[in-house]
Each structure stands twice: as structure tokens, then as C-alpha cells.
Design a protein around this motif. Sequence first.
Motif, PDB file in Angstrom:
ATOM      1  N   ALA A   7      32.739 134.786  56.114  1.00  0.00           N
ATOM      2  CA  ALA A   7      33.813 134.559  55.144  1.00  0.00           C
ATOM      3  C   ALA A   7      34.318 135.885  54.581  1.00  0.00           C
ATOM      4  O   ALA A   7      35.528 136.076  54.389  1.00  0.00           O
ATOM      5  N   PHE A   8      33.388 136.799  54.350  1.00  0.00           N
ATOM      6  CA  PHE A   8      33.755 138.140  53.846  1.00  0.00           C
ATOM      7  C   PHE A   8      34.712 138.808  54.826  1.00  0.00           C
ATOM      8  O   PHE A   8      35.773 139.314  54.448  1.00  0.00           O
ATOM      9  N   VAL A   9      34.341 138.782  56.105  1.00  0.00           N
ATOM     10  CA  VAL A   9      35.166 139.439  57.136  1.00  0.00           C
ATOM     11  C   VAL A   9      36.536 138.759  57.229  1.00  0.00           C
ATOM     12  O   VAL A   9      37.573 139.436  57.257  1.00  0.00           O
ATOM     13  N   ILE A  10      36.538 137.434  57.235  1.00  0.00           N
ATOM     14  CA  ILE A  10      37.809 136.711  57.373  1.00  0.00           C
ATOM     15  C   ILE A  10      38.725 136.988  56.167  1.00  0.00           C
ATOM     16  O   ILE A  10      39.915 137.269  56.323  1.00  0.00           O
ATOM     17  N   THR A  11      38.143 136.931  54.968  1.00  0.00           N
ATOM     18  CA  THR A  11      38.941 137.193  53.754  1.00  0.00           C
ATOM     19  C   THR A  11      39.530 138.601  53.800  1.00  0.00           C
ATOM     20  O   THR A  11      40.731 138.800  53.550  1.00  0.00           O
ATOM     21  N   LEU A  12      38.676 139.546  54.147  1.00  0.00           N
ATOM     22  CA  LEU A  12      39.117 140.946  54.178  1.00  0.00           C
ATOM     23  C   LEU A  12      40.209 141.157  55.222  1.00  0.00           C
ATOM     24  O   LEU A  12      41.262 141.724  54.917  1.00  0.00           O
ATOM     25  N   VAL A  13      39.964 140.657  56.428  1.00  0.00           N
ATOM     26  CA  VAL A  13      40.941 140.846  57.517  1.00  0.00           C
ATOM     27  C   VAL A  13      42.254 140.149  57.174  1.00  0.00           C
ATOM     28  O   VAL A  13      43.333 140.727  57.340  1.00  0.00           O
ATOM     29  N   PHE A  14      42.139 138.931  56.659  1.00  0.00           N
ATOM     30  CA  PHE A  14      43.353 138.188  56.306  1.00  0.00           C
ATOM     31  C   PHE A  14      44.217 138.988  55.336  1.00  0.00           C
ATOM     32  O   PHE A  14      45.415 139.174  55.550  1.00  0.00           O
ATOM     33  N   PHE A  15      43.579 139.505  54.271  1.00  0.00           N
ATOM     34  CA  PHE A  15      44.380 140.201  53.259  1.00  0.00           C
ATOM     35  C   PHE A  15      44.843 141.586  53.719  1.00  0.00           C
ATOM     36  O   PHE A  15      45.936 142.016  53.356  1.00  0.00           O
ATOM     37  N   LEU A  16      44.014 142.247  54.534  1.00  0.00           N
ATOM     38  CA  LEU A  16      44.449 143.559  55.013  1.00  0.00           C
ATOM     39  C   LEU A  16      45.638 143.415  55.951  1.00  0.00           C
ATOM     40  O   LEU A  16      46.602 144.187  55.892  1.00  0.00           O
ATOM     41  N   VAL A  17      45.580 142.396  56.834  1.00  0.00           N
ATOM     42  CA  VAL A  17      46.706 142.156  57.746  1.00  0.00           C
ATOM     43  C   VAL A  17      47.927 141.702  56.949  1.00  0.00           C
ATOM     44  O   VAL A  17      49.040 142.195  57.152  1.00  0.00           O
ATOM     45  N   ALA A  18      47.703 140.776  56.013  1.00  0.00           N
ATOM     46  CA  ALA A  18      48.818 140.226  55.237  1.00  0.00           C
ATOM     47  C   ALA A  18      49.495 141.308  54.396  1.00  0.00           C
ATOM     48  O   ALA A  18      50.723 141.341  54.298  1.00  0.00           O
ATOM     49  N   ALA A  64      49.971 135.309  51.635  1.00  0.00           N
ATOM     50  CA  ALA A  64      49.107 136.109  50.770  1.00  0.00           C
ATOM     51  C   ALA A  64      49.783 136.360  49.429  1.00  0.00           C
ATOM     52  O   ALA A  64      49.153 136.285  48.370  1.00  0.00           O
ATOM     53  N   GLU A  65      51.078 136.644  49.490  1.00  0.00           N
ATOM     54  CA  GLU A  65      51.848 136.893  48.264  1.00  0.00           C
ATOM     55  C   GLU A  65      51.841 135.680  47.355  1.00  0.00           C
ATOM     56  O   GLU A  65      51.591 135.786  46.160  1.00  0.00           O
ATOM     57  N   ALA A  66      52.137 134.522  47.959  1.00  0.00           N
ATOM     58  CA  ALA A  66      52.186 133.285  47.173  1.00  0.00           C
ATOM     59  C   ALA A  66      50.820 133.034  46.529  1.00  0.00           C
ATOM     60  O   ALA A  66      50.739 132.683  45.349  1.00  0.00           O
ATOM     61  N   GLY A  67      49.758 133.249  47.312  1.00  0.00           N
ATOM     62  CA  GLY A  67      48.405 133.049  46.798  1.00  0.00           C
ATOM     63  C   GLY A  67      48.103 133.988  45.652  1.00  0.00           C
ATOM     64  O   GLY A  67      47.593 133.573  44.603  1.00  0.00           O
ATOM     65  N   TYR A  68      48.451 135.246  45.822  1.00  0.00           N
ATOM     66  CA  TYR A  68      48.145 136.229  44.781  1.00  0.00           C
ATOM     67  C   TYR A  68      49.001 136.000  43.534  1.00  0.00           C
ATOM     68  O   TYR A  68      48.526 136.154  42.404  1.00  0.00           O
ATOM     69  N   GLU A  69      50.248 135.616  43.762  1.00  0.00           N
ATOM     70  CA  GLU A  69      51.126 135.358  42.628  1.00  0.00           C
ATOM     71  C   GLU A  69      50.610 134.168  41.805  1.00  0.00           C
ATOM     72  O   GLU A  69      50.665 134.174  40.582  1.00  0.00           O
ATOM     73  N   PHE A  70      50.104 133.179  42.543  1.00  0.00           N
ATOM     74  CA  PHE A  70      49.517 132.002  41.895  1.00  0.00           C
ATOM     75  C   PHE A  70      48.362 132.426  40.981  1.00  0.00           C
ATOM     76  O   PHE A  70      48.288 132.003  39.819  1.00  0.00           O
ATOM     77  N   ILE A  71      47.499 133.302  41.495  1.00  0.00           N
ATOM     78  CA  ILE A  71      46.354 133.770  40.708  1.00  0.00           C
ATOM     79  C   ILE A  71      46.826 134.625  39.526  1.00  0.00           C
ATOM     80  O   ILE A  71      46.313 134.522  38.413  1.00  0.00           O
TER      81      ILE A  71
END
Lengths: 180, 268
Positions: free
Chosen positions: B45-56, B71-78
Motif C-alpha cells: 500500500a505504501f508503494v502504491i500510494t507513493l507511486v500514484f501520487f508521484l505520477v499524478a 489526485a487533485e480532487a482528492g487532495y482538494e477534498f482533504i
Amino acid sequence: MFVGVAYAAEEGGSAISVVPVLADIWPSILAFLLLFFLLRKFAFGPISSTLDKRAATIKESLEKAEQTKVDAERMLEEYKQQMAEARGEAGKVIEQGRKVAESMKAEIVAQANKDAEAIVAKAHEAMEAEKKAAIGELQASVADLSVAVASKLIGEKLSTADHASLIEKYVAEVGSLNDN
Amino acid sequence: MDGFAEKLASKLHHYSVLPFSDVNGTVDAVDPFVLTNYTFFLVIAFVITLVFFLVAARRVSIVPQGIGQVAEAGYEFIRNLCVDNMGKDGAKYAPFIGTLFFFILFNNVIGLVPGALPGTGSIGVTATWALMVFIVYNAIGFKKNGVIGYLKSFVPSGVREMGPGGRFTLGPFIFILEIVGHFLRPLTLAVRLYANMFAGGIILGIFGIFMILGVQQLGALGITMTGFGFMMLVIMYGFKVFVAFIQAYVFAILTSVYIGGALHASEH
């Protein structure tokens, strides 16, 4: 059945434990901290600044659009006013032109009338003069002719005084004829 | 039906914390520095989260596009969640809450894959994060309000303004109650997430066993059991998907509420 489950679970030596295991604790804190620092630096930071930038860009664009709209409306108003002014000006020019043309026409017609009258008057004068000259000539030739006729009829010459009185009398007679 | 007990026992064994290299063994004690079946998926999960956000993050631009948009929508939500619960300064804490939310979410979602386990299904993992949240929000509280100011906020202003009688009898009582309440927070945070994720797996396991037993049975009873087991499996799987999101959200929103409370402790 449930007693059996509990028994079997115990027998398997893997009854669920709710006590945290150290092997789960340190990787989770390590993973979290590492993820936190990496994401903050390489993902959340750039995303956050992009979001801010976008918000600023949209705000700016909206303000610019609003300004452009206001400018356009102002310019339209100006153009409309200028148009109306130009139209009024054109109307005035046309009106003025018409007036000038009319006055010129009146002047030309008056001049023409005057000229025509002058020409007619001159013609009249000339005719009158011609007529007078013709009458004068006629009178002279009538007098001469009368004298010659009278001389021939009388056969003798009258005295100068007789002559003159006779002529005048005759002329008067002819003149009265002419008047008729 | 005798097989049920053994199968459930093996299921429970499967969901216990075990060394990853020996999930079928009967090891009771887990060595402190061994990869467990939960931390294995935690690392994934750590790797997937990291890769997802680095790519995004590389796809993020003024004009939204593709994965960057997600990623933007997710971060804006937070970020909005933080601002809503903490006020204007909340955006500062968005990376912390965001990491919590997305890491928990990716862990929970990985747990949806058959055969995989959610990293959050271990009390060791959730308790660690809950304790971390407890330390973080209290540290913020002490830093923002001062030690005395923060401790004073544990007694509501209404009690502080009472006469000496009320102040000195009700005050300490409420103060102790508040302290207990604060210590309960990490406990509830940890148990809520762990229990939800752990129970999700167990429930699916139970209906899975039910189905298998039904197939082994003959006649109408077997067909009924299989049908019922399958139907419940589908319903519970859908519910588990919902729970995966909801629990990540609950953990994140409670953390932001706690931090918000610590930030504005002196105001009430």
C-alpha cells in the motif's frame, strides 16, 4: 457450534489477539513518516500550489473578462453617441447645402429675370430709337416731297416765309396722322 | 456442518498476525523484526500510494487532466475538510491529514483484493497511527495555547466562571473526565478502524465457508446454502467497499476535528 469454533480456534493456536505486535508497530510508523515527508515534498506541495495558481488564474480571468465587458459596453456607448452626433452633423450639412442651393437658385433666377428684363428694355429702347429715326426720316422726306410737289403745282417759288409756314402746317397735319 | 468449525478456525488463523514467510505454520510468537502478513500488504500500500501520487503530481497542471485530476480532487477534498474543521490555518495540516487518509484508504482498498489483507486490519498498525494522532494534536494544543492555557481548556469556561463552590467541586471532576475522554480518543480511533477492516474479512470468510459447505452438501439444503452464501458474499463485499472508504474518511475527519479543537482550545 460456537463452543466448537472457540475450541478449534484455540487448538489452532491462533486465537485473535488484540494486543499490538511490535513487528506491526515500527513498520507502520516508519512507513507513515516516510510517506508523509515524500508526499508533502513531491506530491501535496506541487498539487497545492497548482490549485492555488489555478484559483488565482480563474479569478484573474474572470476579472479581466468583467473589465473587457465593461470596456466593450463603454465603447459601444461611445460609438453610439458618435454615430448619433455624426448623423446629426450630416443632417445639418445636408440642410445647409439645401439652403445654399435654394438661395443660389433664387439668386440665379432673380439675376436671369433681371437680365431678361434688361434685354427686353434695351430692345424696347432700340426699337423706339429706330422708330423715332424712321419717323424723322419720313418727316424729312415727306417735307421735301411736299415742297417739290407744291413747287410743281404752283409753278412758282414761294417766298421763304410762305415756304416755312406751309411746311409747318403740313408737318402738323402729318404728325396728327402719325398720332392716330 | 462439522467442517464449519475447522474452516473458521483456519480463516481466523489466516487473519491473525503471522510472519509473512510462515502464514500456514503454527508460529505463536511473532519476532519483532519480521515481515508479518499485515506489514507485507502495508508495504505494498505504501508503494502504491507513493507511486500514484508521484505520477499524478507530474500530470498536475493549470488545465486539469487525467490521473492528475483525480489526485487533485482528492487532495482538494482533504484540504477543504481541514479548512472546515480547523479554520483558515487548516490548509497547513492538509499534508498530514492527506497522508493519513490516502494511506489508510489504499490499505483498505488493497484488503478488498481476494487473498490480500488490509494493512489496517492489524491493531498494531491502527494503534500506532492513533497514538501518533494523539501525540500530534496534543503537541499542537500545547504549542498553540501554552501548557497552562491548553490544560485550562479542559475545564469549560462556564465552569471556570462559576462561584468557588462550583469551580472547585465541578472543575476537577470535569477536568478528569476530559482527560479520560482525550485518552479514549486514540483507543477508539485504533479499534474502530482495526475492527471494521478485520471484521470485513472475517464476515466475507464466514459466507465464503458457508458457500463451500453448501457445494459439498447435496440436495435442496446445499443449493440453498450456496445461494444464500453467494448472495451474502456479494452484498457484504459491496458493503466492505463502502466501509473501506468510510473508515478512511472517519479516521481523517476525526483527526482534523481533534487538531481543530487543539488549535482553538483557548476559545472554549
